[in-house]
Design a protein around this motif. Sequence first.
Motif, mmCIF file in Angstrom:
data_model
loop_
_atom_site.group_PDB
_atom_site.id
_atom_site.type_symbol
_atom_site.label_atom_id
_atom_site.label_comp_id
_atom_site.label_asym_id
_atom_site.label_seq_id
_atom_site.Cartn_x
_atom_site.Cartn_y
_atom_site.Cartn_z
ATOM 1 N N GLY A 38 -9.808 9.156 -12.545
ATOM 2 C CA GLY A 38 -9.338 10.421 -11.999
ATOM 3 C C GLY A 38 -8.281 10.184 -10.942
ATOM 4 N N TRP A 39 -7.373 11.134 -10.780
ATOM 5 C CA TRP A 39 -6.257 10.944 -9.843
ATOM 6 C C TRP A 39 -6.729 10.921 -8.386
ATOM 7 C CZ3 TRP A 39 -5.125 14.779 -6.261
ATOM 8 C CH2 TRP A 39 -5.672 16.048 -6.501
ATOM 9 N N ARG A 40 -7.817 11.619 -8.075
ATOM 10 C CA ARG A 40 -8.326 11.608 -6.704
ATOM 11 C C ARG A 40 -8.786 10.203 -6.304
ATOM 12 N NH1 ARG A 40 -8.837 16.893 -5.206
ATOM 13 N NH2 ARG A 40 -9.032 18.407 -6.923
ATOM 14 N N GLU A 41 -9.445 9.533 -7.226
ATOM 15 C CA GLU A 41 -9.905 8.170 -6.964
ATOM 16 C C GLU A 41 -8.737 7.226 -6.693
ATOM 17 O OE1 GLU A 41 -13.240 10.317 -8.707
ATOM 18 O OE2 GLU A 41 -11.106 10.207 -9.175
ATOM 19 N N THR A 42 -7.590 7.510 -7.297
ATOM 20 C CA THR A 42 -6.402 6.696 -7.047
ATOM 21 C C THR A 42 -6.062 6.675 -5.564
ATOM 22 O OG1 THR A 42 -5.464 7.084 -9.243
ATOM 23 C CG2 THR A 42 -3.928 6.481 -7.497
ATOM 24 N N TYR A 43 -6.066 7.838 -4.940
ATOM 25 C CA TYR A 43 -5.718 7.924 -3.524
ATOM 26 C C TYR A 43 -6.797 7.316 -2.628
ATOM 27 C CZ TYR A 43 -1.833 10.954 -4.839
ATOM 28 O OH TYR A 43 -0.672 11.450 -5.393
ATOM 29 N N VAL A 44 -8.043 7.421 -3.036
ATOM 30 C CA VAL A 44 -9.126 6.792 -2.263
ATOM 31 C C VAL A 44 -8.961 5.276 -2.268
ATOM 32 C CG1 VAL A 44 -11.613 6.362 -2.163
ATOM 33 C CG2 VAL A 44 -10.768 8.674 -2.636
ATOM 34 N N ILE A 45 -8.656 4.717 -3.429
ATOM 35 C CA ILE A 45 -8.472 3.264 -3.533
ATOM 36 C C ILE A 45 -7.296 2.802 -2.689
ATOM 37 C CG2 ILE A 45 -7.837 1.402 -5.127
ATOM 38 C CD1 ILE A 45 -9.472 2.952 -7.278
ATOM 39 N N VAL A 46 -6.204 3.587 -2.693
ATOM 40 C CA VAL A 46 -5.053 3.246 -1.858
ATOM 41 C C VAL A 46 -5.444 3.243 -0.382
ATOM 42 C CG1 VAL A 46 -2.799 4.060 -1.053
ATOM 43 C CG2 VAL A 46 -3.311 4.040 -3.496
ATOM 44 N N CYS B 268 0.829 -1.208 0.000
ATOM 45 C CA CYS B 268 0.000 0.000 0.000
ATOM 46 C C CYS B 268 0.862 1.255 0.000
ATOM 47 C CB CYS B 268 -0.920 0.001 1.215
ATOM 48 S SG CYS B 268 -2.128 -1.338 1.235
ATOM 49 N N ILE B 269 1.897 1.244 0.821
ATOM 50 C CA ILE B 269 2.794 2.398 0.890
ATOM 51 C C ILE B 269 3.491 2.618 -0.449
ATOM 52 C CG2 ILE B 269 4.947 3.226 1.933
ATOM 53 C CD1 ILE B 269 4.002 1.907 4.560
ATOM 54 N N GLY B 270 3.982 1.541 -1.041
ATOM 55 C CA GLY B 270 4.656 1.652 -2.329
ATOM 56 C C GLY B 270 3.722 2.112 -3.432
ATOM 57 N N THR B 271 2.476 1.608 -3.400
ATOM 58 C CA THR B 271 1.503 2.015 -4.410
ATOM 59 C C THR B 271 1.238 3.507 -4.332
ATOM 60 O OG1 THR B 271 0.433 -0.158 -4.426
ATOM 61 C CG2 THR B 271 -0.856 1.696 -5.237
ATOM 62 N N SER B 272 1.071 4.013 -3.120
ATOM 63 C CA SER B 272 0.810 5.443 -2.931
ATOM 64 C C SER B 272 2.003 6.285 -3.390
ATOM 65 C CB SER B 272 0.514 5.734 -1.457
ATOM 66 O OG SER B 272 0.301 7.102 -1.240
ATOM 67 N N GLU B 273 3.201 5.863 -3.000
ATOM 68 C CA GLU B 273 4.385 6.642 -3.346
ATOM 69 C C GLU B 273 4.626 6.671 -4.850
ATOM 70 O OE1 GLU B 273 9.146 6.961 -2.236
ATOM 71 O OE2 GLU B 273 7.989 5.232 -1.539
ATOM 72 N N PHE B 274 4.625 5.494 -5.482
ATOM 73 C CA PHE B 274 4.982 5.431 -6.896
ATOM 74 C C PHE B 274 3.827 5.810 -7.818
ATOM 75 C CE2 PHE B 274 8.292 2.791 -4.976
ATOM 76 C CZ PHE B 274 9.408 3.349 -5.559
ATOM 77 N N ALA B 275 2.580 5.605 -7.364
ATOM 78 C CA ALA B 275 1.444 6.014 -8.188
ATOM 79 C C ALA B 275 1.399 7.526 -8.342
ATOM 80 C CB ALA B 275 0.139 5.516 -7.589
ATOM 81 N N SER B 276 1.903 8.244 -7.332
ATOM 82 C CA SER B 276 1.947 9.703 -7.437
ATOM 83 C C SER B 276 2.765 10.130 -8.652
ATOM 84 C CB SER B 276 2.556 10.303 -6.163
ATOM 85 O OG SER B 276 1.705 10.093 -5.061
ATOM 86 N N MET B 277 3.802 9.379 -8.942
ATOM 87 C CA MET B 277 4.628 9.695 -10.105
ATOM 88 C C MET B 277 3.907 9.304 -11.387
ATOM 89 S SD MET B 277 8.182 8.330 -8.421
ATOM 90 C CE MET B 277 8.538 8.743 -6.699
ATOM 91 N N GLY B 278 3.115 8.219 -11.313
ATOM 92 C CA GLY B 278 2.376 7.781 -12.487
ATOM 93 C C GLY B 278 1.240 8.720 -12.858
ATOM 94 N N VAL B 279 0.652 9.406 -11.848
ATOM 95 C CA VAL B 279 -0.451 10.338 -12.123
ATOM 96 C C VAL B 279 0.026 11.788 -12.061
ATOM 97 C CG1 VAL B 279 -2.198 8.729 -11.284
ATOM 98 C CG2 VAL B 279 -1.219 10.396 -9.691
ATOM 99 N N LEU B 280 1.347 11.963 -12.102
ATOM 100 C CA LEU B 280 1.927 13.316 -12.036
ATOM 101 C C LEU B 280 1.307 14.243 -13.077
ATOM 102 C CD1 LEU B 280 4.167 15.301 -11.025
ATOM 103 C CD2 LEU B 280 5.664 14.285 -12.741
ATOM 104 N N GLN B 281 1.229 13.783 -14.321
ATOM 105 C CA GLN B 281 0.679 14.618 -15.384
ATOM 106 C C GLN B 281 -0.795 14.917 -15.146
ATOM 107 O OE1 GLN B 281 2.247 11.664 -18.163
ATOM 108 N NE2 GLN B 281 3.001 13.329 -19.445
ATOM 109 N N LEU B 282 -1.512 13.980 -14.515
ATOM 110 C CA LEU B 282 -2.945 14.149 -14.289
ATOM 111 C C LEU B 282 -3.231 15.230 -13.252
ATOM 112 C CD1 LEU B 282 -4.097 10.404 -14.285
ATOM 113 C CD2 LEU B 282 -4.176 12.048 -16.169
ATOM 114 N N PHE B 283 -2.572 15.155 -12.080
ATOM 115 C CA PHE B 283 -2.873 16.185 -11.087
ATOM 116 C C PHE B 283 -2.221 17.517 -11.443
ATOM 117 C CE2 PHE B 283 0.680 14.066 -8.631
ATOM 118 C CZ PHE B 283 1.526 15.160 -8.478
ATOM 119 N N ALA B 284 -1.145 17.471 -12.235
ATOM 120 C CA ALA B 284 -0.569 18.731 -12.714
ATOM 121 C C ALA B 284 -1.576 19.460 -13.607
ATOM 122 C CB ALA B 284 0.726 18.460 -13.479
ATOM 123 N N GLY B 285 -2.186 18.729 -14.537
ATOM 124 C CA GLY B 285 -3.185 19.330 -15.420
ATOM 125 C C GLY B 285 -4.425 19.772 -14.665
ATOM 126 N N SER B 286 -4.872 18.945 -13.701
ATOM 127 C CA SER B 286 -6.082 19.256 -12.941
ATOM 128 C C SER B 286 -5.920 20.511 -12.090
ATOM 129 C CB SER B 286 -6.444 18.071 -12.047
ATOM 130 O OG SER B 286 -7.526 18.374 -11.192
#
Length: 409
Positions: free
Chosen positions: A180-188, A39-57
Amino acid sequence: MLEKAYEAQCEKVTVHCTKASEARKRGLALFALALGSFCIGTSEFASMGVLQLFAGSLGLSIPKATHAITAYAFGVVIGAPLVTLLAARLNRRTLLLILIGLFVVGNLLSAAAMNLGMLVAARFISGLPQGAYFGAGAVVASYFVGEGNSGKAFAMVMSGLTVATIVGSPLATLLGQSLGWRETYVIVAILALIALAALWAWIPHNEALNGGPLRQELGALRKPRVWTTMIVAALGVASIFAVYTFIGPFVTDVAMLHARVIPLALALFGIGMTLGNLIGGRLADSHASLGVILGFGCALVVLALLALFGAHEWVLMIALFGVGMTMMTAIPTIQVRLTQFAPEAPTLMGAMNLASLNVANAIGAAAGGFAIGAGYGLLSAVWAGFILTAAGLIVFVVTLGGAEQPVPA
């Protein structure tokens, strides 16, 4: 005669069942630890995967959006020693439960962030538990696997994080692109609640997992070799994050591939990390230096190839796998060296190792972002990582390479 034979057979069956039961309990406990690190790794590395998404949002440039990633790393760096020292006397099971609970809160706040400031604060909170979790997790894993296997124990805890780079982060990135990137963090956060339940159910109440005096932990921080090893980790491992942070732009803007390829690229990187973690765990328990020298040395070769030829899609994919594998080969050795230098404070040493790796996260992401922002092109981030890893290898060889410590049998 038959009665004695029957009793002996019954005794053998009982012993076998007892051993099977103990093995099952040990396996469930190690799985719970790995699930938390997943879970910790998913949260940390997913942030990099959705970087472009939350940057645009949030209307941010890519270099500015990396501040959220850097904030997470600073949360780990500050939280690792602070939380570990404040919780020095806590039972490790209790500490693990508290840490995962705080992690859930941080990810829910991340999902609710409405601007960069809120996201930075939320990611900082999310990072606070990480170092202490891996430190306490390594101690609990060592209790189950026995003495002389600290490298393997740490690798078991780290396995959840590396599997997260294969499955968790790519899947979270894909979900981020779809939902959406917000849903990513909710799932984590939901996954972390499941990990919390597993830790509560499968880590036993045991006095052997009690903490120790604060003075004992603090004493470890007065040892120069501990700080030197942390510097090696912070510099040497930085190239992982100088590369991983910008995988999305590498895929879409350098290799000119579709955004749907990003999860595949993340998964290849994660497969490399998982393989490197397994290799590194074995090397760490049998050789005091080979893991670092082999890992960092081979990483420099792969980084150079990526920086020079990363625009070719097949080179990009192979190099991403190679960077993950070579860098992770070094990390269990760093953990074992820290524990050997300060055996009286294993939880703090595990936490400080993760703190060092997240200094590497901050340095790598910042150096890569600076190089890109200066106009040197996206692949200049790889050269920034190359320089940092080379510096880490030089520091290790000069200061610690000859300082061989006896490895427990």
